[in-house]
Design a protein around this motif. Structure first.
Motif, PDB file in Angstrom:
ATOM      1  N   GLN A  39       0.830  -1.205   0.000  1.00 36.08           N
ATOM      2  CA  GLN A  39       0.000   0.000   0.000  1.00 36.08           C
ATOM      3  C   GLN A  39       0.865   1.257   0.000  1.00 36.08           C
ATOM      4  O   GLN A  39       0.563   2.220  -0.712  1.00 36.08           O
ATOM      5  CB  GLN A  39      -0.932  -0.009   1.205  1.00 36.08           C
ATOM      6  CG  GLN A  39      -2.049  -1.035   1.072  1.00 36.08           C
ATOM      7  CD  GLN A  39      -2.834  -1.154   2.345  1.00 36.08           C
ATOM      8  OE1 GLN A  39      -2.399  -1.802   3.294  1.00 36.08           O
ATOM      9  NE2 GLN A  39      -3.988  -0.525   2.369  1.00 36.08           N
ATOM     10  N   ILE A  42       2.297   1.994  -3.499  1.00 39.35           N
ATOM     11  CA  ILE A  42       1.293   2.573  -4.401  1.00 39.35           C
ATOM     12  C   ILE A  42       1.012   4.014  -4.000  1.00 39.35           C
ATOM     13  O   ILE A  42       0.985   4.926  -4.838  1.00 39.35           O
ATOM     14  CB  ILE A  42       0.002   1.732  -4.407  1.00 39.35           C
ATOM     15  CG1 ILE A  42       0.285   0.341  -4.994  1.00 39.35           C
ATOM     16  CG2 ILE A  42      -1.101   2.439  -5.184  1.00 39.35           C
ATOM     17  CD1 ILE A  42      -0.843  -0.647  -4.808  1.00 39.35           C
ATOM     18  N   LEU A  59      -6.913   5.017  -2.433  1.00 36.65           N
ATOM     19  CA  LEU A  59      -6.803   4.272  -3.692  1.00 36.65           C
ATOM     20  C   LEU A  59      -5.816   3.112  -3.576  1.00 36.65           C
ATOM     21  O   LEU A  59      -6.014   2.066  -4.203  1.00 36.65           O
ATOM     22  CB  LEU A  59      -6.410   5.198  -4.832  1.00 36.65           C
ATOM     23  CG  LEU A  59      -7.543   6.066  -5.380  1.00 36.65           C
ATOM     24  CD1 LEU A  59      -7.017   7.015  -6.451  1.00 36.65           C
ATOM     25  CD2 LEU A  59      -8.670   5.214  -5.936  1.00 36.65           C
ATOM     26  N   ALA A  63      -6.863  -0.599  -4.423  1.00 35.93           N
ATOM     27  CA  ALA A  63      -6.134  -1.388  -5.411  1.00 35.93           C
ATOM     28  C   ALA A  63      -5.755  -2.760  -4.858  1.00 35.93           C
ATOM     29  O   ALA A  63      -5.993  -3.784  -5.512  1.00 35.93           O
ATOM     30  CB  ALA A  63      -4.882  -0.642  -5.866  1.00 35.93           C
ATOM     31  N   ILE A  67      -7.506  -6.194  -6.257  1.00 35.84           N
ATOM     32  CA  ILE A  67      -6.673  -7.198  -6.929  1.00 35.84           C
ATOM     33  C   ILE A  67      -6.722  -8.528  -6.189  1.00 35.84           C
ATOM     34  O   ILE A  67      -6.913  -9.588  -6.798  1.00 35.84           O
ATOM     35  CB  ILE A  67      -5.226  -6.693  -7.081  1.00 35.84           C
ATOM     36  CG1 ILE A  67      -5.192  -5.539  -8.081  1.00 35.84           C
ATOM     37  CG2 ILE A  67      -4.289  -7.823  -7.510  1.00 35.84           C
ATOM     38  CD1 ILE A  67      -3.902  -4.753  -8.082  1.00 35.84           C
ATOM     39  N   VAL A  87      -8.660  -4.514 -13.414  1.00 35.64           N
ATOM     40  CA  VAL A  87      -7.611  -3.708 -14.050  1.00 35.64           C
ATOM     41  C   VAL A  87      -8.243  -2.619 -14.919  1.00 35.64           C
ATOM     42  O   VAL A  87      -7.827  -1.457 -14.874  1.00 35.64           O
ATOM     43  CB  VAL A  87      -6.654  -4.596 -14.862  1.00 35.64           C
ATOM     44  CG1 VAL A  87      -5.728  -3.757 -15.733  1.00 35.64           C
ATOM     45  CG2 VAL A  87      -5.841  -5.478 -13.922  1.00 35.64           C
ATOM     46  N   ILE A  90      -9.919   0.026 -12.451  1.00 35.07           N
ATOM     47  CA  ILE A  90      -9.079   0.739 -11.479  1.00 35.07           C
ATOM     48  C   ILE A  90      -7.964   1.537 -12.153  1.00 35.07           C
ATOM     49  O   ILE A  90      -7.508   2.539 -11.607  1.00 35.07           O
ATOM     50  CB  ILE A  90      -8.535  -0.235 -10.423  1.00 35.07           C
ATOM     51  CG1 ILE A  90      -8.246   0.557  -9.139  1.00 35.07           C
ATOM     52  CG2 ILE A  90      -7.326  -0.982 -10.872  1.00 35.07           C
ATOM     53  CD1 ILE A  90      -8.035  -0.292  -7.941  1.00 35.07           C
ATOM     54  N   SER A  91      -7.546   1.125 -13.329  1.00 36.68           N
ATOM     55  CA  SER A  91      -6.462   1.826 -14.025  1.00 36.68           C
ATOM     56  C   SER A  91      -6.708   3.315 -14.187  1.00 36.68           C
ATOM     57  O   SER A  91      -5.816   4.124 -13.890  1.00 36.68           O
ATOM     58  CB  SER A  91      -6.173   1.171 -15.371  1.00 36.68           C
ATOM     59  OG  SER A  91      -5.617  -0.112 -15.171  1.00 36.68           O
ATOM     60  N   LEU A  94      -6.041   5.270 -11.010  1.00 39.89           N
ATOM     61  CA  LEU A  94      -4.658   5.362 -10.579  1.00 39.89           C
ATOM     62  C   LEU A  94      -3.798   6.207 -11.518  1.00 39.89           C
ATOM     63  O   LEU A  94      -2.657   6.517 -11.187  1.00 39.89           O
ATOM     64  CB  LEU A  94      -4.052   3.962 -10.439  1.00 39.89           C
ATOM     65  CG  LEU A  94      -4.751   3.047  -9.428  1.00 39.89           C
ATOM     66  CD1 LEU A  94      -4.163   1.646  -9.492  1.00 39.89           C
ATOM     67  CD2 LEU A  94      -4.687   3.612  -8.030  1.00 39.89           C
TER      68      LEU A  94
END
Length: 95
Positions: A39, A42, A59, A63, A67, A87, A90-91, A94
């Motif tokens: 975490q 990220i 976020l 994430a 995942i 993916v 969430i992409s 991010l």
């Protein structure tokens, strides 16, 4: 990896977290450290790209949770579609 293992592979860190590390002294502490490190990586990356600290922290949590949950769903459904969906959704968050 999921497909190559016939959907038996998963995250060993999650497995310890779910199992509680009953047979491994200190396993839960190590598991907590690993999830926190993921975490933090990220969050650090997001804040370095200009995202506010609070949002980056949330976020990062999202994430990891998404995942890890998607991998479980992939195994149950014997499909990579749940991970592909995570993916895809969430992409943009991010970016």
């Amino acid at each position: 990896m999921l497909e190559d293992s016939d959907f038996r592979a998963g995250c060993p860190i999650l497995a310890v977290a779910v199992d509680g590390g009953r047979d491994l002294p200190g396993a839960m502490d190590l598991t907590r450290e690993i999830f926190t490190a993921w975490q933090d990586r990220i969050r650090t990356r997001l804040t370095a790209n200009g995202m506010a600290e609070g949002r980056a922290r949330r976020l990062a949590t999202l994430a990891i949770a998404a995942i890890e949950g998607a991998v479980v769903l992939c195994r149950v459904q014997r499909s990579t579609e749940p991970l592909d969906d995570v993916v895809a959704e969430i992409s943009p968050l991010l970016a």
